[in-house]
Design an enzyme around this catalytic site. Sequence first.
Site, PDB file in Angstrom:
ATOM      1  N   SER A 193       0.858  -1.190   0.000  1.00  0.00           N
ATOM      2  CA  SER A 193       0.000   0.000   0.000  1.00  0.00           C
ATOM      3  C   SER A 193       0.888   1.232   0.000  1.00  0.00           C
ATOM      4  O   SER A 193       2.032   1.192   0.491  1.00  0.00           O
ATOM      5  CB  SER A 193      -0.886   0.016   1.251  1.00  0.00           C
ATOM      6  OG  SER A 193      -1.534   1.265   1.415  1.00  0.00           O
TER       7      SER A 193
ATOM      8  N   TYR B  64      -1.810   0.556  10.440  1.00  0.00           N
ATOM      9  CA  TYR B  64      -1.841   0.042   9.064  1.00  0.00           C
ATOM     10  C   TYR B  64      -0.550   0.393   8.333  1.00  0.00           C
ATOM     11  O   TYR B  64       0.026  -0.454   7.633  1.00  0.00           O
ATOM     12  CB  TYR B  64      -3.046   0.618   8.332  1.00  0.00           C
ATOM     13  CG  TYR B  64      -3.243   0.090   6.938  1.00  0.00           C
ATOM     14  CD1 TYR B  64      -3.400  -1.272   6.702  1.00  0.00           C
ATOM     15  CD2 TYR B  64      -3.278   0.962   5.843  1.00  0.00           C
ATOM     16  CE1 TYR B  64      -3.586  -1.764   5.423  1.00  0.00           C
ATOM     17  CE2 TYR B  64      -3.466   0.472   4.555  1.00  0.00           C
ATOM     18  CZ  TYR B  64      -3.622  -0.887   4.344  1.00  0.00           C
ATOM     19  OH  TYR B  64      -3.805  -1.368   3.068  1.00  0.00           O
TER      20      TYR B  64
END
Length: 258
Positions: free
Chosen positions: A144, A157
Site C-alpha cells: 500500500s 496500518y
Amino acid sequence: MTGAATDAQRRPAAVQRTAVVTGASSGIGAATARSLAGEGYHVVLAARRTDRIEELADEIGGTAYTLDVTDEAAVAEFAGWLDRADVLVNNAGGALGSEPVADGDSDEWRRMYEVNVLGVLHVTRALLPKLTAGGDGTVLIVSSTAGLATYEGGGGYAAAKSAAHAIAGTLRLELCGAPVRVIEIAPGMVRTAEFALNRFHGDHAAASRVYAGVAEPLTADDIADTIAWSVTRPSHVNIDLLVVRPRAQAAQHKVHRT
C-alpha cells in the site's frame, strides 16, 4: 494485455501455469483471480470465506481452498496439498481503526500485523520451494502507499504495510540469482465494497467519508489489471515496485475533492 493473453493461449494445456491468490473472496483478490484466469492461469483461490471462493472458482474454472493465512500450520498443509505454484499473489490484508497512536488498540494492531505481515511470511515461505522448482516463479506482494508514507490515524496500518514493503525488498535481495521474481504493487485510494467498511467496523457513514468528493477512486479491477500486467511480463522483466493511485490523489495527504 493482448500480448500477454496471446502468450498464455500458446501454452499447451498440459503445462498450464498455476497462480495462487490469497484473500480471493472479495475486492482486489477476487478481481485478480478473474484477471489471471483470463490470462490463462489455473487460479487457486485461498481465503476464509468458503462459499464466496467456491462460487468464484466455479465462475472462472479455478480451485477454491479455505485458508486463514495467519494459521501457520494450515498454510503448511495447503502447501503440501498444492501440486504446483508458478505465481503467488499475497493479497490477504486489511486495515482496522483510525485512532491516533496515543489511542491505538493493541488487538487491532496485532491483527493487522498478523494478516498483512505474518500472512505474507507464512504463505511465501511455504510456497517458495514450488515457485523455485518450476524454474520461473513470481512472488507478488500487494502492499500500500500507506507503507511508503505515513498519515495521521494510520499508524497501525502504515506500520504493517511498511513491513510488507520491507519483506518484498529483502526477499528480492535474497532470491537474486534464483528463478523467482519479486514484485510489489502499492495501491493508493481504492474503493471496494469492504475495505473501508471493515476498517470502520461496519460504519457506512465513516467509510463513505473516505471517498467523499473523489470522482473516480481506483477500483479493484484497476489493481487486478496492474497485477496481471506485472506477472505476465517476460521472465527477465521484474516490476520491483509499482505505485498506483487515482489521478485525484497526489499523495497520502493530498486528494482533490469536489
